[in-house]
Design a protein around this motif. Structure first.
Motif, mmCIF file in Angstrom:
data_model
loop_
_atom_site.group_PDB
_atom_site.id
_atom_site.type_symbol
_atom_site.label_atom_id
_atom_site.label_comp_id
_atom_site.label_asym_id
_atom_site.label_seq_id
_atom_site.Cartn_x
_atom_site.Cartn_y
_atom_site.Cartn_z
ATOM 1 N N PHE A 71 6.067 4.370 0.752
ATOM 2 C CA PHE A 71 6.086 3.427 -0.288
ATOM 3 C C PHE A 71 5.030 2.282 0.063
ATOM 4 O O PHE A 71 4.794 1.609 -0.820
ATOM 5 N N ARG A 113 0.058 0.341 -1.504
ATOM 6 C CA ARG A 113 -0.438 -1.232 -1.203
ATOM 7 C C ARG A 113 -1.223 -1.075 -0.094
ATOM 8 O O ARG A 113 -2.360 -2.022 -0.325
ATOM 9 N N ALA A 115 6.299 10.673 -7.416
ATOM 10 C CA ALA A 115 6.973 9.353 -7.213
ATOM 11 C C ALA A 115 7.184 9.159 -5.697
ATOM 12 O O ALA A 115 7.347 7.722 -5.354
ATOM 13 N N LEU A 116 7.262 10.014 -4.905
ATOM 14 C CA LEU A 116 7.862 9.833 -3.372
ATOM 15 C C LEU A 116 6.681 9.957 -2.503
ATOM 16 O O LEU A 116 6.652 9.241 -1.447
ATOM 17 N N GLU A 150 13.473 6.242 4.313
ATOM 18 C CA GLU A 150 13.769 6.064 2.875
ATOM 19 C C GLU A 150 13.135 7.164 1.973
ATOM 20 O O GLU A 150 13.948 7.643 1.150
#
Lengths: 518, 280
Positions: free
Chosen positions: A252, A256, A309-310, A366
């Motif tokens: 995740f 970024r 998504a992951l 996660e």
């Protein structure tokens, strides 16, 4: 959607930049990389886990390297020849290769490394060495391997993590595991071991006597140890490190970070390992013993969603047991695509009658937890009753090893060849309680077992392809496990670091060619 | 007496506000599943949809495209359930132990209080983590773990109350009249010790909700149950890109816990009028 767009742009830039650079490499500079987790040892002859290979890949070398198509490339061997019958492999070594302590490297080191040292210490190589009759060194620059019978993947085992060259003059006649030199590893590689501040960093310096003129380009390399995932991301953002090897930050954080200026990302450099993920299905007992139930599970999984998504779109949908980066992959196998209606049909035809399915997520953070949650939801929508079982790593190992599950996430490396990294998951002889890494699913198909055997010892690539295609067709139809993704582990780095990943082994193959543009 | 207490409670503005919030949360917990009959785990839209951008998804979606509003509504049930049940269990453990210790004194008191202190000396959150690491993390064990770490204060409070009440004349009168020990404790002493227990219990519910959230945040909650703590735990990882995902359930926890505290305060004022006047 903005995030996804910038990310795609970053990927595009990275791909553009990973094309052959025409600029002249510049010498000098220091490169900081993350190493995660801290390796237990740097002596690659004794320890071959991921982090050890990443650092020790700069220190140790083997006879060959492999490009992204897994074609062999020269390393310590400048050329090699395979006899017509596939039984004799003759390697000619590079000239002027020296160990880091100044001693000459020659063919007797190769014989010692493979026949004496690694035969004793390296289980994965040992499994391949059973096919070898003898290893000889007729002269200082020639090594000859003679096999008992042809072994198809043989040319694929000369990689530094599988067959690192160990200095004979240091280790011969000693207790390998307790040799004090294990703490100051001596290899032939482009970088020498300088210092290891435990819990903080590992410092390597340029090997001035490296056999390749002008290489390596970098003066020093620091592998920084940062135990916390968020801190590793920050270390890159603040400029403390320049390279985040695959897996060092959580997925995740990837979009970024890759959106930052002067930041490139590549998912290359994992072709040799071919990390392949799937869900074990318990074929031994319970609802998953029924093939129709397994098919219902397989077609319930919206893997494209998980990829997007992951995994930030990095990686590929698996089509079966063999990764598309592994040799003899066959994409022309029965479909295992997401199809909720088909899944419901299979479920209706199955013996499943509402039992609670126990699903074990992989306790690696996660991403895997979210993946299990999404999978659970997919299965519920097909009509299964699914319960997530929370475990830690030890608990996962134990439950999977003892077959105490219905479904369990996992991923394994393939090492470039089905005989090295795929068959182990599916052959009956590899069913044994206690280990989570063997044929845990309990898949039994004697016909396929025979084909595996035949394919491994065949000398002809065409014949092997034919056999492996047949195997893939049958196994995909039997769905002993639910294949998920060919995982993409992005390597994130400053765009002015060039030629960081040049082989199918990636950063683990050492920083021989890497340079910093100024 | 009871009526006076109620009036005093209603006059306390904070307590009234707390009661309104709590009623709202309770209503959400009861009616929510009617409004959101689908599982809160269902992936309904693309991930990371911000709040107020799409009709029918007022609070947007989380990292897997799950409806945040549905999660919040279903989470209310879990939070209240855990808060209430674990408090009841803690009372069931703490009250008898405290009552026995206070009433009998001597060796029994010593033994029971040392036993209580044994639990009290371990930081309760750390103990809860250890308990859940030993048990399988499921809703049942989460409740049990919270109850196990929260009963000692109850036992100590009850012991103190019983200790002071048992020398009262009406208790001595009951003894003389030949009532049994059990009868004296349950009929004479405990009813008079009730007010501080009620106040403590209301605060314990708040603590329990917080504890459950903290455990879920750390990933030690039941992985099959959508709770507010779980929502924050998963959103933590995307705090810098989707802050609202942790903010929204955070506000829900804050309001609920605040409400319980306000109510506790109000109850304290209402049930111990002398004490509260002194402290003002």
């Amino acid at each position: 959607m903005r995030r996804t767009l910038t990310f795609t742009t970053a990927t595009a830039i990275a791909l553009a930049l990973s094309l052959p650079a025409f600029a002249e490499p510049q010498a000098g500079g220091r490169l900081n990389l993350i190493i995660q987790p801290e390796p237990p040892s740097l002596m690659m002859g004794l320890v071959q886990n991921g982090p050890t290979q990443m650092v020790a890949g700069d220190i140790y070398e083997s006879l060959l390297r492999y490009d992204e198509n897994l074609e062999p490339q020269p390393s310590l061997a400048k050329s090699w020849e395979v006899s017509e019958d596939g039984l004799t492999y003759t390697f000619t070594l590079q000239d002027n290769v020296k160990w880091h302590d100044g001693e000459d490297f020659d063919s007797s080191d190769v014989v010692f490394s493979v026949d004496v040292f690694l035969r004793e210490t390296h289980p994965r190589l040992r499994a391949s060495l059973v096919h070898v009759e003898k290893i000889e060194a007729p002269d200082p620059s020639t090594v000859v391997f003679t096999l008992k019978q042809p072994f198809g993947p043989f040319l694929g085992i000369f990689e530094a993590g599988t067959m690192p060259m160990i200095p004979q003059h240091i280790y011969e006649g000693t207790d390998f595991a307790n040799n004090p030199m294990n703490n100051t590893p001596i290899g032939t590689g482009p970088f020498k071991f300088e210092e290891w501040e435990r819990g903080s960093y590992i410092h390597l310096v340029k090997n001035e006597d490296y056999y390749m003129e002008g290489k390596p380009y970098l003066d020093e390399v620091y592998y920084q140890v940062v135990p916390d995932g968020a801190s590793r991301a920050v270390a890159y953002e603040t400029g403390q490190v320049d390279v985040l090897p695959g897996g060092s930050v959580e997925n995740f954080d990837v979009p970024r970070i890759t959106a930052m200026d002067n930041t490139c990302v590549t998912d290359k450099g994992w072709e040799f390992f071919g990390p392949h993920s799937w869900m074990w299905m318990n074929n031994h007992e319970g609802p998953m013993a029924d093939k129709n139930t397994r098919k219902a599970v397989m077609h319930s999984l919206d893997r494209q969603f998980a990829l997007d998504a992951l995994w930030n779109g990095l990686g590929k949908l698996a089509t079966g047991p063999v990764s598309s980066s592994t040799r003899f992959h066959d994409s022309d196998t029965p479909s295992i695509d997401y199809d909720p209606e088909l899944a419901k049909q299979y479920l209706a035809d199955s013996s499943y009658d509402g039992e609670t399915i126990r699903l074990l997520p992989l306790p690696y953070g996660e991403t895997w937890q979210r993946w299990a949650e999404a999978t659970r939801q997919n299965l519920i929508e097909t009509g299964f009753d699914v319960e997530l079982v929370a475990t830690d790593v030890a608990g996962w190992n134990q439950r999977v090893g003892e077959w105490d599950f219905d479904l369990a996430f996992t991923y394994l490396y393939q090492y470039g060849d089905p005989a090295l990294g795929v068959s182990r998951t599916y052959v009956e002889s590899n069913i044994a309680k206690g280990s989570p890494w063997n044929n845990v699913a309990g898949y039994v198909n004697p016909e396929v077992d025979a084909l595996w055997q035949q394919a491994a010892v065949s000398a002809s690539a065409e014949e092997r392809q034919e056999l492996y295609s047949q195997i893939q067709d049958t196994i995909v139809d039997d769905v002993p496990v639910a294949w998920l993704l060919e995982l993409g582990f992005p390597t994130i780095y400053r765009c002015n670091v060039k030629d960081l990943v040049t082989t199918g082994i990636g950063i683990n193959d050492g920083l021989r060619d890497a340079w910093i543009e100024r | 007496m009871m009526l006076d207490g109620f009036k005093r409670f209603a006059r306390n503005r904070g307590a009234a506000i707390g009661l309104v919030i709590l009623l709202f949360v309770i209503l959400t917990a009861i009616l929510g599943p009617l409004l959101y009959p689908d599982s809160p785990w269902k992936m309904v839209q693309r991930p990371f949809l911000p709040p107020f951008t799409m009709d029918g998804l007022p609070l947007g979606t989380d990292a897997l495209g799950r409806d945040v509003m549905a999660g919040l509504v279903h989470g209310a049930r879990i939070s209240l359930l855990v808060g209430l049940v674990s408090t009841v269990v803690a009372l069931l453990i703490g009250v008898p132990i405290g009552a026995l210790a206070g009433y009998f004194g001597g060796f029994i008191d010593d033994a029971l209080m040392r036993f209580t202190e044994f639990f009290q000396t371990i930081p309760s959150f750390a103990l809860a983590i250890v308990l859940l690491a030993i048990f399988q993390p499921s809703l049942f064990y989460v409740i049990l773990a919270i109850a196990i770490v929260s009963w000692p204060p109850v036992a100590r409070l009850v012991r103190g109350e019983v200790l002071s009440l048992r020398s009262r004349e009406y208790v001595e009168a009951a003894m003389l009249s030949g009532q049994g020990t059990l009868q004296i404790i349950t009929r004479q002493i405990l009813p008079n010790a009730l007010p501080p227990i009620i106040v403590l219990a209301s605060l314990m519910v708040a603590t329990a909700i917080l504890l459950e959230s903290s455990l879920s945040f750390l990933g030690l909650g039941d992985p099959n149950v959508m709770s507010w703590g779980y929502m924050i735990g998963t959103a933590r990882t995307v705090m810098r890109t989707a802050w609202w995902l942790s903010f929204i359930p955070g506000v829900a926890i804050l309001l609920t816990v605040l409400a319980m505290n306000l109510i506790g305060e109000g109850l304290n004022d209402a049930l111990n009028p002398r004490l509260s006047r002194k402290s003002r």
